[in-house]
Design an enzyme around this catalytic site. Structure first.
Site, PDB file in Angstrom:
ATOM      1  N   ASP A   1      16.485   4.009  45.010  1.00 34.28           N
ATOM      2  CA  ASP A   1      16.951   5.333  44.555  1.00 34.28           C
ATOM      3  C   ASP A   1      15.991   6.005  43.576  1.00 34.28           C
ATOM      4  O   ASP A   1      16.412   6.569  42.559  1.00 34.28           O
ATOM      5  CB  ASP A   1      18.341   5.219  43.896  1.00 34.28           C
ATOM      6  CG  ASP A   1      19.450   5.051  44.909  1.00 34.28           C
ATOM      7  OD1 ASP A   1      19.317   5.561  46.030  1.00 34.28           O
ATOM      8  OD2 ASP A   1      20.462   4.399  44.577  1.00 34.28           O
TER       9      ASP A   1
ATOM     10  N   GLU B   1      26.697   9.285  56.797  1.00 30.75           N
ATOM     11  CA  GLU B   1      25.473   8.750  56.168  1.00 30.75           C
ATOM     12  C   GLU B   1      25.280   7.282  56.533  1.00 30.75           C
ATOM     13  O   GLU B   1      26.122   6.439  56.257  1.00 30.75           O
ATOM     14  CB  GLU B   1      25.601   8.907  54.646  1.00 30.75           C
ATOM     15  CG  GLU B   1      24.391   8.379  53.887  1.00 30.75           C
ATOM     16  CD  GLU B   1      24.485   8.629  52.392  1.00 30.75           C
ATOM     17  OE1 GLU B   1      25.335   9.441  51.948  1.00 30.75           O
ATOM     18  OE2 GLU B   1      23.708   8.002  51.657  1.00 30.75           O
TER      19      GLU B   1
ATOM     20  N   ASP C   1      20.031  13.543  51.889  1.00 35.34           N
ATOM     21  CA  ASP C   1      19.935  12.848  50.597  1.00 35.34           C
ATOM     22  C   ASP C   1      18.469  12.523  50.335  1.00 35.34           C
ATOM     23  O   ASP C   1      17.869  11.675  51.007  1.00 35.34           O
ATOM     24  CB  ASP C   1      20.752  11.542  50.622  1.00 35.34           C
ATOM     25  CG  ASP C   1      22.233  11.780  50.323  1.00 35.34           C
ATOM     26  OD1 ASP C   1      22.641  12.955  50.197  1.00 35.34           O
ATOM     27  OD2 ASP C   1      22.978  10.784  50.201  1.00 35.34           O
TER      28      ASP C   1
ATOM     29  N   HIS D   1      17.335   5.055  52.887  1.00 34.52           N
ATOM     30  CA  HIS D   1      18.057   4.250  53.869  1.00 34.52           C
ATOM     31  C   HIS D   1      17.249   4.061  55.149  1.00 34.52           C
ATOM     32  O   HIS D   1      17.214   2.966  55.708  1.00 34.52           O
ATOM     33  CB  HIS D   1      19.418   4.885  54.195  1.00 34.52           C
ATOM     34  CG  HIS D   1      20.329   4.957  53.001  1.00 34.52           C
ATOM     35  ND1 HIS D   1      21.575   5.508  53.058  1.00 34.52           N
ATOM     36  CD2 HIS D   1      20.162   4.546  51.712  1.00 34.52           C
ATOM     37  CE1 HIS D   1      22.149   5.436  51.854  1.00 34.52           C
ATOM     38  NE2 HIS D   1      21.301   4.860  51.028  1.00 34.52           N
TER      39      HIS D   1
ATOM     40  N   GLU E   1      19.411   9.756  54.584  1.00 35.29           N
ATOM     41  CA  GLU E   1      18.851   9.523  53.244  1.00 35.29           C
ATOM     42  C   GLU E   1      17.489   8.855  53.370  1.00 35.29           C
ATOM     43  O   GLU E   1      17.335   7.866  54.090  1.00 35.29           O
ATOM     44  CB  GLU E   1      19.793   8.636  52.417  1.00 35.29           C
ATOM     45  CG  GLU E   1      19.149   8.250  51.087  1.00 35.29           C
ATOM     46  CD  GLU E   1      20.091   7.590  50.099  1.00 35.29           C
ATOM     47  OE1 GLU E   1      21.236   8.059  49.974  1.00 35.29           O
ATOM     48  OE2 GLU E   1      19.659   6.617  49.460  1.00 35.29           O
TER      49      GLU E   1
ATOM     50  N   MET F   1      29.247  19.907  48.248  1.00 35.46           N
ATOM     51  CA  MET F   1      29.631  18.712  49.025  1.00 35.46           C
ATOM     52  C   MET F   1      30.568  17.831  48.215  1.00 35.46           C
ATOM     53  O   MET F   1      30.419  17.711  47.004  1.00 35.46           O
ATOM     54  CB  MET F   1      28.347  17.945  49.392  1.00 35.46           C
ATOM     55  CG  MET F   1      28.545  16.632  50.112  1.00 35.46           C
ATOM     56  SD  MET F   1      28.780  15.218  49.012  1.00 35.46           S
ATOM     57  CE  MET F   1      27.163  14.439  49.091  1.00 35.46           C
TER      58      MET F   1
ATOM     59  N   HIS G   1      31.979  12.110  44.271  1.00 35.00           N
ATOM     60  CA  HIS G   1      33.014  11.283  44.879  1.00 35.00           C
ATOM     61  C   HIS G   1      34.297  11.605  44.131  1.00 35.00           C
ATOM     62  O   HIS G   1      34.263  11.944  42.944  1.00 35.00           O
ATOM     63  CB  HIS G   1      32.751   9.795  44.655  1.00 35.00           C
ATOM     64  CG  HIS G   1      31.468   9.277  45.220  1.00 35.00           C
ATOM     65  ND1 HIS G   1      30.295   9.271  44.519  1.00 35.00           N
ATOM     66  CD2 HIS G   1      31.196   8.701  46.409  1.00 35.00           C
ATOM     67  CE1 HIS G   1      29.346   8.721  45.266  1.00 35.00           C
ATOM     68  NE2 HIS G   1      29.852   8.375  46.415  1.00 35.00           N
TER      69      HIS G   1
ATOM     70  N   LYS H   1      23.216   3.530  56.561  1.00 32.10           N
ATOM     71  CA  LYS H   1      22.415   2.652  55.701  1.00 32.10           C
ATOM     72  C   LYS H   1      22.432   1.267  56.344  1.00 32.10           C
ATOM     73  O   LYS H   1      23.482   0.834  56.817  1.00 32.10           O
ATOM     74  CB  LYS H   1      23.029   2.603  54.301  1.00 32.10           C
ATOM     75  CG  LYS H   1      22.171   1.908  53.260  1.00 32.10           C
ATOM     76  CD  LYS H   1      22.818   1.960  51.867  1.00 32.10           C
ATOM     77  CE  LYS H   1      21.915   1.349  50.825  1.00 32.10           C
ATOM     78  NZ  LYS H   1      22.532   1.355  49.483  1.00 32.10           N
TER      79      LYS H   1
ATOM     80  N   ASP I   1      34.342   9.940  40.756  1.00 29.25           N
ATOM     81  CA  ASP I   1      33.357  10.347  39.739  1.00 29.25           C
ATOM     82  C   ASP I   1      34.045  11.303  38.768  1.00 29.25           C
ATOM     83  O   ASP I   1      33.652  11.425  37.610  1.00 29.25           O
ATOM     84  CB  ASP I   1      32.174  11.101  40.364  1.00 29.25           C
ATOM     85  CG  ASP I   1      31.382  10.258  41.331  1.00 29.25           C
ATOM     86  OD1 ASP I   1      31.458   9.023  41.252  1.00 29.25           O
ATOM     87  OD2 ASP I   1      30.675  10.846  42.185  1.00 29.25           O
TER      88      ASP I   1
ATOM     89  N   ASP J   1      17.491  -1.420  47.332  1.00 29.45           N
ATOM     90  CA  ASP J   1      17.801   0.019  47.341  1.00 29.45           C
ATOM     91  C   ASP J   1      17.415   0.631  45.986  1.00 29.45           C
ATOM     92  O   ASP J   1      18.117   0.455  44.996  1.00 29.45           O
ATOM     93  CB  ASP J   1      19.310   0.149  47.597  1.00 29.45           C
ATOM     94  CG  ASP J   1      19.791   1.570  47.622  1.00 29.45           C
ATOM     95  OD1 ASP J   1      18.952   2.483  47.698  1.00 29.45           O
ATOM     96  OD2 ASP J   1      21.018   1.760  47.567  1.00 29.45           O
TER      97      ASP J   1
ATOM     98  N   ASP K   1      19.818  12.243  45.864  1.00 28.50           N
ATOM     99  CA  ASP K   1      20.679  11.067  45.663  1.00 28.50           C
ATOM    100  C   ASP K   1      19.807   9.968  45.073  1.00 28.50           C
ATOM    101  O   ASP K   1      19.422   9.025  45.751  1.00 28.50           O
ATOM    102  CB  ASP K   1      21.312  10.633  46.985  1.00 28.50           C
ATOM    103  CG  ASP K   1      22.367   9.561  46.777  1.00 28.50           C
ATOM    104  OD1 ASP K   1      22.674   9.254  45.605  1.00 28.50           O
ATOM    105  OD2 ASP K   1      22.882   9.015  47.767  1.00 28.50           O
TER     106      ASP K   1
HETATM  107  C1  GCO Z   1      24.071   4.568  48.271  1.00 29.99           C
HETATM  108  C2  GCO Z   1      24.485   5.847  48.975  1.00 29.99           C
HETATM  109  C3  GCO Z   1      25.481   6.656  48.194  1.00 29.99           C
HETATM  110  C4  GCO Z   1      26.082   7.765  49.025  1.00 29.99           C
HETATM  111  C5  GCO Z   1      27.216   8.377  48.309  1.00 29.99           C
HETATM  112  C6  GCO Z   1      27.797   9.552  49.043  1.00 29.99           C
HETATM  113  O1  GCO Z   1      23.090   3.999  48.738  1.00 29.99           O
HETATM  114  O2  GCO Z   1      24.692   4.186  47.303  1.00 29.99           O
HETATM  115  O3  GCO Z   1      23.348   6.594  49.229  1.00 29.99           O
HETATM  116  O4  GCO Z   1      24.860   7.178  47.048  1.00 29.99           O
HETATM  117  O5  GCO Z   1      25.155   8.757  49.326  1.00 29.99           O
HETATM  118  O6  GCO Z   1      28.176   7.409  48.121  1.00 29.99           O
HETATM  119  O7  GCO Z   1      28.786   9.168  49.859  1.00 29.99           O
HETATM  120 MN    MN Z   2      23.112   8.652  49.754  1.00 28.40          MN
HETATM  121 MN    MN Z   3      21.499   5.386  48.949  1.00 29.62          MN
END
Ligand code: GCO
Ligand code: MN
Ligand code: MN
Length: 391
Positions: A260, A184, A248, A223, A220, A91, A57, A186, A60, A258, A290
């Site tokens: 991850d 993306e 992702d 998601h 993702e 990306m 990002h 979610k 970041d 969530d 991700d």
């Molecule tokens: C989340 C998202 C993020 C995005 C990222 C890219 O659930 O936080 O997956 O990780 O992928 O912001 O735009």
């Molecule tokens: Mn993501």
């Molecule tokens: Mn995510």
């Protein structure tokens, strides 16, 4: 040949976000457990574990209120670190969720000043991505949603989102950046309900844009899983529509927050079908993880996490090759697929003959569908009790 050593190589296109391996383990109930790591050090760590790419990002890398001189210095150092370590930036994306200005959304916010700022921030993030060589630009609208639908009509939000994406496509064309946008989805988190909750919603939105050819999706795992969907099916539909621009990879147990998790750590079998799909169709894009290391890990543990994501992918890729080569599996599949070529396209003549035809339903129903055996063969291969060697 299968990658028997499971060593990640550039050709595998494994990438991580600065925000993923740089994640400090903060959650809504507790503070950071790991110290911050400078982006240039993340780049050398990624090279050490064998990754190919790093994604980011805008913030970041560059603090949100950096002066242009500071920005240029940071970007220059980062570019040098990438070159030194042989790491690419496939990306880039924009953070439209962290700053409190986005509390009501970014492109869909009610305040036109917020919407304008979101566009400006995204254009600058595109400048940054282009400077680093990125060709894919991800848009994740984490704050584009509601807690109460009293705030706006959702169709107005969709219209605002469309206008923003159209604007950004024109910006990319105007600057000659050549970006492909990957949207993306979610369903929730951080908002109670996020607009465009699934990949399927975005697939329906894209054809309504002014430049649909420039826009695809970034599905993702977690998601779609949060929405209770079969991730591989979403990916397959995106692929079939020519819209799988990015992916992702992570993991998630059903019905939870969530999470991850490390790729393949929660649902090995669905991870297997996913990897098999991506490899079977020859998906050419990045395999982006991700995900975050467990909050219990330190810096070494973050490397274990990153290595684990890539290793599991490669192990599953090897298993997919075994699956494809298994004589027993092939025999069952051959029995199953008897193409009815004559009905692929309508014609008056074949419709007339189809209407006149009599079907022997009893005989058709007696045909065995050996899905139990097929699935158990899959399980045997996955558990390593049946090793298929290449023919
Ligand atoms: C989340 C998202 C993020 C995005 C990222 C890219 O659930 O936080 O997956 O990780 O992928 O912001 O735009
Ligand atoms: Mn993501
Ligand atoms: Mn995510």
């Amino acid at each position: 040949m299968p990658d028997r050593d499971y060593q990640p190589r550039a050709e595998h296109k494994f990438s991580f976000g600065l925000w993923t391996v740089g994640n400090r383990g903060r959650d809504p109930f507790g503070d950071a457990v790991r110290p911050p790591v400078a982006p240039v050090d993340i780049v050398s760590m990624l090279a050490e574990v064998g990754a190919w790419g790093v994604n980011l990002h805008d913030n970041d890398l560059v603090p949100i209120d950096a002066t242009s001189a500071e920005r240029d210095r940071i970007v220059c150092e980062f570019k040098r670190a990438c070159e030194r370590n042989g790491i690419v930036v496939p990306m880039a994306t924009v953070n439209l969720f962290y700053h409190p200005i986005f509390r009501d959304g970014a492109f869909t916010a009610n305040d036109p000043e917020v919407r304008a700022y979101a566009l400006q921030k995204t254009m600058r993030a595109m400048d940054l991505g282009a400077e680093l060589g990125a060709k894919i630009f991800v848009l994740w609208g984490g704050r584009e949603g509601t807690e109460t639908d009293a705030c706006r009509r959702p169709d107005i939000a969709v219209e605002r989102l469309r206008r923003a994406v159209n604007y950004l496509c024109e910006y990319s064309i105007d600057r000659g950046y050549g970006f492909r946008f990957a949207l993306e989805a979610k369903p929730n988190e951080p908002r109670a309900d996020i607009y465009m909750p699934t990949t399927g919603h975005y697939l329906a939105f894209i054809p309504t844009l002014e430049h649909p050819e420039m826009v695809g999706v970034n599905p993702e795992v977690a998601h779609e899983q949060m929405a209770g969907l079969n991730f591989m099916h979403s990916v397959a539909q995106a692929w079939e529509a020519g819209k799988l621009f990015h992916i992702d990879l992570n993991d998630q147990t059903p019905g939870r927050y969530d999470q991850d998790f490390r790729f393949g750590s929660a649902n090995l079998k669905s991870a297997f079908w996913l990897v098999k799909f991506l490899e079977d169709v020859g998906y050419p894009g990045p395999r982006h993880f991700d995900a975050h290391a467990y909050r219990t890990e330190d810096a070494e543990g973050v490397k274990d996490f990153a290595r684990g994501c890539m290793r599991t992918y490669l192990v599953l890729k090897g298993k997919a090759e075994q699956w494809n080569q298994s004589q027993e599996i092939r025999a069952i599949l051959d029995e199953l697929s008897t193409e009815q070529a004559q009905f692929k396209h309508f014609s008056k003549a074949n419709a007339t003959s189809l209407l006149a035809r009599t079907f022997d339903k009893e005989a058709i129903m007696r045909k065995r569908l050996e899905y139990e055996r097929l699935d158990q063969l899959t399980v045997d291969i996955l558990l390593g009790v049946r090793v298929v060697t290449s023919a």
